[in-house]
Design a protein around this motif. Structure first.
Motif, PDB file in Angstrom:
ATOM      1  N   PRO A  17       9.063 -25.630 -11.184  1.00 59.00           N
ATOM      2  CA  PRO A  17      10.416 -26.188 -11.272  1.00 59.00           C
ATOM      3  C   PRO A  17      10.881 -26.267 -12.725  1.00 59.00           C
ATOM      4  O   PRO A  17      10.074 -26.489 -13.635  1.00 59.00           O
ATOM      5  N   VAL A  18      12.164 -26.069 -12.942  1.00 54.88           N
ATOM      6  CA  VAL A  18      12.704 -26.288 -14.282  1.00 54.88           C
ATOM      7  C   VAL A  18      12.745 -27.784 -14.556  1.00 54.88           C
ATOM      8  O   VAL A  18      12.770 -28.603 -13.637  1.00 54.88           O
ATOM      9  N   VAL A  19      12.753 -28.133 -15.828  1.00 55.72           N
ATOM     10  CA  VAL A  19      12.696 -29.537 -16.236  1.00 55.72           C
ATOM     11  C   VAL A  19      13.973 -29.905 -16.985  1.00 55.72           C
ATOM     12  O   VAL A  19      14.381 -29.205 -17.923  1.00 55.72           O
ATOM     13  N   ALA A  20      14.608 -30.987 -16.544  1.00 57.38           N
ATOM     14  CA  ALA A  20      15.734 -31.551 -17.295  1.00 57.38           C
ATOM     15  C   ALA A  20      15.145 -32.328 -18.465  1.00 57.38           C
ATOM     16  O   ALA A  20      14.410 -33.298 -18.268  1.00 57.38           O
ATOM     17  N   THR A  40      18.334 -22.119 -14.959  1.00 58.28           N
ATOM     18  CA  THR A  40      18.462 -22.701 -13.621  1.00 58.28           C
ATOM     19  C   THR A  40      19.346 -21.811 -12.749  1.00 58.28           C
ATOM     20  O   THR A  40      20.012 -20.888 -13.231  1.00 58.28           O
ATOM     21  N   ASP A  41      19.382 -22.147 -11.470  1.00 58.45           N
ATOM     22  CA  ASP A  41      20.301 -21.454 -10.549  1.00 58.45           C
ATOM     23  C   ASP A  41      21.674 -22.112 -10.541  1.00 58.45           C
ATOM     24  O   ASP A  41      22.522 -21.785  -9.732  1.00 58.45           O
ATOM     25  N   ARG A  42      21.886 -23.086 -11.445  1.00 55.91           N
ATOM     26  CA  ARG A  42      23.152 -23.817 -11.614  1.00 55.91           C
ATOM     27  C   ARG A  42      23.547 -24.609 -10.363  1.00 55.91           C
ATOM     28  O   ARG A  42      24.724 -24.875 -10.130  1.00 55.91           O
ATOM     29  N   GLY A  43      22.547 -24.967  -9.576  1.00 56.87           N
ATOM     30  CA  GLY A  43      22.825 -25.827  -8.427  1.00 56.87           C
ATOM     31  C   GLY A  43      23.565 -25.150  -7.298  1.00 56.87           C
ATOM     32  O   GLY A  43      24.315 -25.790  -6.564  1.00 56.87           O
ATOM     33  N   THR A 101      18.569 -30.166  -5.739  1.00 54.14           N
ATOM     34  CA  THR A 101      19.833 -29.623  -6.241  1.00 54.14           C
ATOM     35  C   THR A 101      19.646 -28.431  -7.171  1.00 54.14           C
ATOM     36  O   THR A 101      20.481 -27.532  -7.196  1.00 54.14           O
ATOM     37  N   ILE A 102      18.570 -28.409  -7.942  1.00 57.42           N
ATOM     38  CA  ILE A 102      18.383 -27.376  -8.967  1.00 57.42           C
ATOM     39  C   ILE A 102      17.071 -26.633  -8.742  1.00 57.42           C
ATOM     40  O   ILE A 102      16.019 -27.239  -8.535  1.00 57.42           O
ATOM     41  N   LYS A 103      17.148 -25.288  -8.800  1.00 58.96           N
ATOM     42  CA  LYS A 103      15.956 -24.443  -8.760  1.00 58.96           C
ATOM     43  C   LYS A 103      15.960 -23.518  -9.976  1.00 58.96           C
ATOM     44  O   LYS A 103      16.995 -23.364 -10.643  1.00 58.96           O
ATOM     45  N   PRO A 104      14.834 -22.869 -10.260  1.00 58.46           N
ATOM     46  CA  PRO A 104      14.830 -21.854 -11.312  1.00 58.46           C
ATOM     47  C   PRO A 104      15.784 -20.712 -10.956  1.00 58.46           C
ATOM     48  O   PRO A 104      16.009 -20.421  -9.777  1.00 58.46           O
ATOM     49  N   ALA A 105      16.339 -20.080 -11.976  1.00 57.03           N
ATOM     50  CA  ALA A 105      17.200 -18.923 -11.752  1.00 57.03           C
ATOM     51  C   ALA A 105      16.382 -17.796 -11.130  1.00 57.03           C
ATOM     52  O   ALA A 105      15.205 -17.603 -11.451  1.00 57.03           O
ATOM     53  N   THR A 120      10.673 -23.795  -6.185  1.00 53.91           N
ATOM     54  CA  THR A 120      10.645 -25.238  -5.954  1.00 53.91           C
ATOM     55  C   THR A 120      11.809 -25.932  -6.643  1.00 53.91           C
ATOM     56  O   THR A 120      12.145 -25.628  -7.788  1.00 53.91           O
ATOM     57  N   PHE A 121      12.408 -26.884  -5.930  1.00 54.88           N
ATOM     58  CA  PHE A 121      13.468 -27.693  -6.524  1.00 54.88           C
ATOM     59  C   PHE A 121      12.899 -28.593  -7.623  1.00 54.88           C
ATOM     60  O   PHE A 121      11.749 -29.044  -7.542  1.00 54.88           O
ATOM     61  N   THR A 122      13.716 -28.873  -8.617  1.00 52.34           N
ATOM     62  CA  THR A 122      13.370 -29.894  -9.607  1.00 52.34           C
ATOM     63  C   THR A 122      13.398 -31.262  -8.924  1.00 52.34           C
ATOM     64  O   THR A 122      14.374 -31.585  -8.239  1.00 52.34           O
ATOM     65  N   PRO A 123      12.370 -32.071  -9.072  1.00 52.99           N
ATOM     66  CA  PRO A 123      12.383 -33.392  -8.426  1.00 52.99           C
ATOM     67  C   PRO A 123      13.391 -34.321  -9.095  1.00 52.99           C
ATOM     68  O   PRO A 123      13.920 -34.026 -10.175  1.00 52.99           O
ATOM     69  N   LEU A 124      13.647 -35.431  -8.420  1.00 57.15           N
ATOM     70  CA  LEU A 124      14.519 -36.444  -9.008  1.00 57.15           C
ATOM     71  C   LEU A 124      14.041 -36.750 -10.425  1.00 57.15           C
ATOM     72  O   LEU A 124      12.861 -37.005 -10.653  1.00 57.15           O
ATOM     73  N   THR A 125      14.973 -36.703 -11.359  1.00 60.24           N
ATOM     74  CA  THR A 125      14.631 -36.878 -12.771  1.00 60.24           C
ATOM     75  C   THR A 125      15.562 -37.901 -13.395  1.00 60.24           C
ATOM     76  O   THR A 125      16.781 -37.769 -13.300  1.00 60.24           O
ATOM     77  N   MET A 126      14.993 -38.901 -14.035  1.00 54.16           N
ATOM     78  CA  MET A 126      15.794 -39.920 -14.732  1.00 54.16           C
ATOM     79  C   MET A 126      15.642 -39.741 -16.235  1.00 54.16           C
ATOM     80  O   MET A 126      14.522 -39.660 -16.747  1.00 54.16           O
ATOM     81  N   LEU A 127      16.768 -39.675 -16.919  1.00 50.95           N
ATOM     82  CA  LEU A 127      16.784 -39.558 -18.374  1.00 50.95           C
ATOM     83  C   LEU A 127      17.573 -40.719 -18.961  1.00 50.95           C
ATOM     84  O   LEU A 127      18.528 -41.210 -18.346  1.00 50.95           O
TER      85      LEU A 127
END
Length: 206
Positions: A17-20, A40-43, A101-105, A120-127
């Motif tokens: 998964p890509v990482v925010a 990313t695949d831009r959602g 919502t977001i996957k690798p391109a 794989t989707f990026t998991p819920l990420t809190m920043l």
């Protein structure tokens, strides 16, 4: 010359998964940017018009997300435009990327592109919102009449001050110096600190 070429089918490639990585306020405070470590695949799974501006609540959670506009400037950078009048987005604010919502391109085309469905989707990420690199510097500007008669109040107006990025000032400190022995300056300072608005009237008795 013997050369061995290994051909790897797209169907055998699984990308992590890509990482925010970062959410950072712009210098003017009216936008912020979210960065990802890989394309990313831009959602595309939740944003049908991902190539143009869309409502941020499709991808993100933060104060006033439903009133904010998102736009991809690249596959690794998302720009979020917030309404300062409605937003409490400040340094330290939680910004959450929603799950699923977001996957690798997908780098493949044709039949091989079907393999990207296994990404794989990026998991819920809190920043935590990071502060601007070069934030606006508040500039105080107070207007007042050049002459006031002894029997009228003195009106002070600071609404022309700049640097709040369209938001309410977090803190405003007033200090009034009065050249007398009765402590009127301290009294006025205390009143202004308690009751200030865009305008403040110093009552005649002072």
């Amino acid at each position: 010359l013997n050369t061995t070429v290994n051909v790897v089918s797209a169907r055998t490639i699984l990308i992590r998964p890509v990482v925010a990585t970062t959410a950072r306020l712009a210098d003017d405070g009216n936008t912020f940017r979210m960065f990802f470590d890989d394309p990313t695949d831009r959602g595309v799974y939740v944003v049908s018009n991902y190539w143009e501006a869309f409502n941020c609540s499709l991808l993100l959670r933060f104060p006033s997300a439903a009133l904010s506009e998102c736009k991809w400037t690249s596959s690794t950078e998302l720009v979020i435009s917030v309404d300062p009048a409605e937003s409490s987005v400040l340094p330290g604010t939680n910004v959450t990327l929603k799950p699923f919502t977001i996957k690798p391109a997908c780098p493949f085309i044709g039949n091989d592109a079907n393999a990207c469905g296994a990404y794989t989707f990026t998991p819920l990420t809190m920043l935590l919102m990071e502060p601007p690199l070069n934030p606006l510097v508040p500039r105080a500007r107070i207007t007042a009449p050049s002459v006031a008669s002894q029997c009228t109040d003195l009106e002070l107006d600071y609404s022309a001050s700049s640097g709040a990025a369209g938001r309410q000032w977090q803190t405003i400190d007033w200090y009034v110096y009065c050249d007398d022995k009765y402590g009127h300056g301290d009294l006025v300072s205390a009143d202004m600190q308690t009751y200030f608005y865009n305008q403040f009237g110093i009552p005649n008795p002072y």
